[in-house]
Design a protein around this motif. Structure first.
Motif, short mmCIF file in Angstrom:
data_model
loop_
_atom_site.label_atom_id
_atom_site.label_comp_id
_atom_site.label_asym_id
_atom_site.label_seq_id
_atom_site.Cartn_x
_atom_site.Cartn_y
_atom_site.Cartn_z
N GLY A 42 -60.47 4.88 -54.76
CA GLY A 42 -60.15 5.79 -55.76
C GLY A 42 -61.38 6.32 -56.23
N HIS A 43 -60.89 7.45 -57.29
CA HIS A 43 -62.21 8.36 -57.89
C HIS A 43 -61.95 8.02 -59.45
N LEU A 44 -63.15 8.08 -60.21
CA LEU A 44 -62.96 8.04 -61.75
C LEU A 44 -63.32 9.26 -62.37
N LEU A 45 -62.59 9.90 -63.42
CA LEU A 45 -63.05 10.74 -63.91
C LEU A 45 -63.24 10.28 -65.58
N ARG A 54 -67.72 12.77 -62.96
CA ARG A 54 -66.90 12.06 -61.92
C ARG A 54 -67.58 10.91 -61.15
N PRO A 113 -67.13 8.94 -57.70
CA PRO A 113 -66.17 9.02 -56.53
C PRO A 113 -66.41 7.94 -55.66
N VAL A 159 -59.23 1.43 -61.70
CA VAL A 159 -59.37 2.76 -60.68
C VAL A 159 -58.25 2.22 -59.59
N GLN A 191 -56.27 7.82 -55.66
CA GLN A 191 -55.98 8.59 -57.12
C GLN A 191 -57.39 8.94 -57.61
N GLU A 192 -57.32 9.81 -58.56
CA GLU A 192 -58.26 10.12 -59.43
C GLU A 192 -57.72 9.78 -60.92
N THR A 193 -58.41 8.52 -61.47
CA THR A 193 -57.91 7.81 -62.68
C THR A 193 -58.89 8.61 -63.82
N ALA A 194 -58.16 8.96 -64.81
CA ALA A 194 -58.85 9.79 -65.73
C ALA A 194 -59.05 8.83 -66.96
#
Length: 170
Positions: A52-55, A117, A119, A144, A148-151
């Motif tokens: 997943g990715h983190l914002l 970000r 990733p 995360v 998905q990108e978790t904001a």
């Protein structure tokens, strides 16, 4: 049989359910010989191979409330309701840490839009630590999720006043 003062390695094979929550788990197994018995504690960590990715979006009082509520304006009524979608804090340092062992997984600074970000993180729980000059340090946990990108929104309190103490012997 195991003679006194000798040891043997026991390998424990686990087949957890696919619904087992991510994170640290512990338990005990019962080991017995003809002369002794003992409970042996064990720990394991359920992990995922999903990515997943983190914002991280960082704000403080000035960026949350925007410029319309700062003097010379006398009232903020025209700004309400405020939802924190105003400008964000650029130049904040962000560290993403493993929630179990504290190891650093990703770090950097927020860009001019106040975003950072990170990733390609394994689906798991992380601790996000954010700090900036003239602000306090904020930490929070985030999960995360794979694919998905978790904001996560982080609010840094401003530190407008500092105290410096000098001790003088008398």
């Amino acid at each position: 049989d195991l003679p006194p003062n000798e040891s043997r390695t026991i390998q424990l094979g686990l087949q957890p359910s696919s619904s087992l929550p991510l994170g640290q788990h512990s338990g005990e197994i019962f080991v017995r010989s003809a002369e002794q018995q003992r409970n042996v504690s064990f720990n394991f960590r359920a992990i995922s191979t999903e990515i997943g990715h983190l914002l991280v979006q960082v704000q403080d009082e000035r960026t949350f409330w925007s410029d319309c509520c700062v003097p010379p304006n006398q009232t903020c009524d025209e700004c309400l309701p405020l939802d924190g979608t105003g400008p964000r804090l650029a130049g904040a340092t962000v560290k993403v840490l493993d929630i179990i062992d504290g190891s650093l997984k990703c770090e950097g600074q927020t860009d001019t839009s106040g975003e950072f970000r990170c990733p390609n993180l394994l689906e798991d729980f992380y601790r996000v630590r954010v700090q900036a000059p003239g602000h306090g340090i904020q930490e929070q946990s985030v999960q995360v999720v794979g694919d998905q990108e978790t904001a996560v929104a982080v609010f840094l309190p401003s530190q407008q006043v500092t105290y410096n103490w000098t001790v003088v012997p008398t």
